[in-house]
Design a protein around this motif. Structure first.
Motif, PDB file in Angstrom:
ATOM      1  N   GLY A   1       0.765  -1.299   0.031  1.00 28.57           N
ATOM      2  CA  GLY A   1       0.083   0.044  -0.015  1.00 28.57           C
ATOM      3  C   GLY A   1       0.910   1.169   0.047  1.00 28.57           C
ATOM      4  O   GLY A   1       1.892   1.117   0.583  1.00 28.57           O
ATOM      5  N   HIS A   2       0.447   2.201  -0.736  1.00 21.73           N
ATOM      6  CA  HIS A   2       1.246   3.617  -0.849  1.00 21.73           C
ATOM      7  C   HIS A   2       0.398   4.809  -0.306  1.00 21.73           C
ATOM      8  O   HIS A   2      -0.676   5.049  -0.713  1.00 21.73           O
ATOM      9  N   ALA A   3       1.057   5.377   0.584  1.00 22.00           N
ATOM     10  CA  ALA A   3       0.254   6.608   1.207  1.00 22.00           C
ATOM     11  C   ALA A   3       1.398   7.200   2.417  1.00 22.00           C
ATOM     12  O   ALA A   3       1.922   6.593   2.804  1.00 22.00           O
ATOM     13  N   LEU A   4       1.001   8.445   2.326  1.00 19.98           N
ATOM     14  CA  LEU A   4       1.767   9.093   3.538  1.00 19.98           C
ATOM     15  C   LEU A   4       1.288   8.657   4.773  1.00 19.98           C
ATOM     16  O   LEU A   4       0.176   7.899   4.969  1.00 19.98           O
ATOM     17  N   PHE A   5       2.274   8.911   5.884  1.00 23.44           N
ATOM     18  CA  PHE A   5       1.695   8.306   7.211  1.00 23.44           C
ATOM     19  C   PHE A   5       0.517   8.809   7.629  1.00 23.44           C
ATOM     20  O   PHE A   5      -0.495   8.125   8.112  1.00 23.44           O
ATOM     21  N   GLU A   6       0.043   9.985   7.504  1.00 22.26           N
ATOM     22  CA  GLU A   6      -1.263  10.666   7.924  1.00 22.26           C
ATOM     23  C   GLU A   6      -2.234   9.956   6.949  1.00 22.26           C
ATOM     24  O   GLU A   6      -3.681  10.202   7.529  1.00 22.26           O
ATOM     25  N   GLN A   7      -2.139   9.447   5.785  1.00 23.61           N
ATOM     26  CA  GLN A   7      -3.382   8.960   4.983  1.00 23.61           C
ATOM     27  C   GLN A   7      -3.494   7.473   5.431  1.00 23.61           C
ATOM     28  O   GLN A   7      -4.618   6.948   4.858  1.00 23.61           O
ATOM     29  N   PHE A   8      -2.644   6.742   5.948  1.00 23.98           N
ATOM     30  CA  PHE A   8      -2.972   5.393   6.295  1.00 23.98           C
ATOM     31  C   PHE A   8      -3.963   5.257   7.581  1.00 23.98           C
ATOM     32  O   PHE A   8      -3.413   5.592   8.653  1.00 23.98           O
TER      33      PHE A   8
ATOM     34  N   VAL B   1      -6.507  11.353   0.295  1.00 22.62           N
ATOM     35  CA  VAL B   1      -7.025  11.255   1.551  1.00 22.62           C
ATOM     36  C   VAL B   1      -6.165  12.504   2.109  1.00 22.62           C
ATOM     37  O   VAL B   1      -5.009  12.874   1.922  1.00 22.62           O
ATOM     38  N   GLY B   2      -7.054  13.493   2.914  1.00 25.27           N
ATOM     39  CA  GLY B   2      -6.303  14.403   3.634  1.00 25.27           C
ATOM     40  C   GLY B   2      -6.580  15.772   3.042  1.00 25.27           C
ATOM     41  O   GLY B   2      -7.216  15.914   1.919  1.00 25.27           O
ATOM     42  N   ASP B   3      -5.701  16.741   3.796  1.00 25.56           N
ATOM     43  CA  ASP B   3      -5.888  18.045   3.183  1.00 25.56           C
ATOM     44  C   ASP B   3      -5.231  18.120   1.559  1.00 25.56           C
ATOM     45  O   ASP B   3      -4.428  17.492   1.225  1.00 25.56           O
ATOM     46  N   ASP B   4      -5.238  19.512   1.131  1.00 27.72           N
ATOM     47  CA  ASP B   4      -4.765  19.762  -0.150  1.00 27.72           C
ATOM     48  C   ASP B   4      -3.175  19.645  -0.110  1.00 27.72           C
ATOM     49  O   ASP B   4      -2.488  19.158  -0.953  1.00 27.72           O
ATOM     50  N   GLN B   5      -2.418  20.011   0.906  1.00 30.47           N
ATOM     51  CA  GLN B   5      -1.147  19.835   1.089  1.00 30.47           C
ATOM     52  C   GLN B   5      -0.561  18.500   1.250  1.00 30.47           C
ATOM     53  O   GLN B   5       0.383  18.220   0.652  1.00 30.47           O
ATOM     54  N   VAL B   6      -1.279  17.702   2.087  1.00 31.90           N
ATOM     55  CA  VAL B   6      -0.912  16.268   2.080  1.00 31.90           C
ATOM     56  C   VAL B   6      -1.289  15.499   0.875  1.00 31.90           C
ATOM     57  O   VAL B   6      -0.565  14.738   0.319  1.00 31.90           O
ATOM     58  N   ALA B   7      -2.348  15.623   0.264  1.00 34.41           N
ATOM     59  CA  ALA B   7      -2.786  14.843  -0.970  1.00 34.41           C
ATOM     60  C   ALA B   7      -2.085  15.219  -2.115  1.00 34.41           C
ATOM     61  O   ALA B   7      -1.434  14.472  -2.937  1.00 34.41           O
ATOM     62  N   GLY B   8      -1.767  16.348  -2.247  1.00 38.82           N
ATOM     63  CA  GLY B   8      -0.805  17.103  -3.333  1.00 38.82           C
ATOM     64  C   GLY B   8       0.594  16.450  -3.394  1.00 38.82           C
ATOM     65  O   GLY B   8       1.119  15.822  -4.118  1.00 38.82           O
ATOM     66  N   TYR B   9       1.196  16.575  -1.918  1.00 36.74           N
ATOM     67  CA  TYR B   9       2.638  16.093  -1.889  1.00 36.74           C
ATOM     68  C   TYR B   9       2.550  14.476  -2.018  1.00 36.74           C
ATOM     69  O   TYR B   9       3.429  14.053  -2.883  1.00 36.74           O
ATOM     70  N   SER B  10       1.597  13.943  -1.636  1.00 34.47           N
ATOM     71  CA  SER B  10       1.456  12.298  -1.718  1.00 34.47           C
ATOM     72  C   SER B  10       1.494  12.049  -3.225  1.00 34.47           C
ATOM     73  O   SER B  10       2.303  11.295  -3.368  1.00 34.47           O
TER      74      SER B  10
END
Length: 281
Positions: free
Chosen positions: A86-93, A194-203
């Protein structure tokens, strides 16, 4: 008398290739998967039998082990190949995805090893091969939980390899690099927004960068990496008493291992990897 191997996660990829490799070398093979009734590739191979096994279901594990012994007489090798990605940032998992990953990648092998190790110990021989990942050598951004699960499997395998020597049982870990078969399905990217624009955009940006890097690394020397290398490494661990505990497999995994070994410190190695793994601003 032919030796017997039980392999998990045989519906595709490394597991399916491992079944073919052991079968071609005269082994009895219990090929396990969550839905064996869907198999169209393995059931007619010499010495191969299929049975249901879900590594998160201890009852199915025990039933598969019992059937293997009844059919073939013993289990000489266990290959823990079933995996969850699974691929996602820590905050998205979310918690469910994290626990599902560890249930398959860590506690799954724990469950199967608990089921076969007493038998191997009593018969005075046996081999366990745990299929990990290059991600168990390096904490990958965008795959932190996956890396954590594979670091755990590597540490478990290493500790068990040392403690099981006294019982005549060998434990090895195979750490594949990037191969075409290591894609875990489209659902592994389902948290990237998943998450706000900053998190989703960087992910999304990070995932695109890692995908491009993976394609590059999977084609070392201009040819697409052959997943048969992994099946061959598994078979070598099962048959060679000289096989090492850790077996980075593939040009990229071996290169990564060499970089780790040659770096003056772990931090120096991570500094090397930062420019490679992170997208430029």
């Amino acid at each position: 008398m032919a030796q017997t191997v039980l392999i998990t996660g045989c519906s595709s990829g490394f597991g399916q290739l491992a079944v073919r490799t052991f079968s071609a070398n005269g082994w009895n093979v219990m090929a396990t998967m969550r839905a064996p009734e869907k198999d169209t590739d393995l059931r007619d191979l010499p010495g191969v039998a299929l049975v249901r096994l879900d590594v998160t279901d201890t009852a199915s594990i025990q039933a598969a082990v019992t059937e293997t012994v009844q059919r073939f007489g013993s289990i000489d090798c266990l290959v823990n190949n079933a995996g969850y990605g699974g691929h996602a940032l820590f905050e998205q998992f979310d918690d469910a995805a994290m626990r599902a990953m560890f249930e398959t990648n860590v506690f799954g092998p724990v469950n199967t090893m608990r089921a076969v190790l007493p038998m191997m110990r009593k018969q005075g021989h046996g081999t366990i091969v745990n299929v990990s990942s290059m991600a168990g050598l390096l904490g990958l951004p965008g795959n932190a939980f996956y890396s954590a699960s594979k670091f755990a499997l590597n540490g478990l395998s290493e500790g068990m390899a040392l403690e099981c020597e006294a019982f005549g049982v060998r434990v090895h870990v195979v750490e594949p690099g990037a191969y075409p078969t290591t894609r875990f399905g489209a659902n592994t990217d389902n948290a990237l927004d998943v998450g706000d624009d900053q998190v989703a955009g960087y992910s999304r940006k990070l995932r695109a960068h890692i995908e491009a890097l993976g394609e590059q690394m999977a084609q070392q020397g201009g040819d697409l990496a052959d997943p048969q290398e992994v099946a061959d490494a598994i078979y070598s661990c099962a048959t060679s008493k000289d096989a090492p505990i850790h077996n980075p497999t593939g040009a990229d995994a071996r290169m990564l291992d060499s970089m780790i070994q040659s770096a003056p410190s772990r931090q120096a190695f991570l500094e090397q990897m930062r420019t490679m793994l992170l997208p430029q601003a």
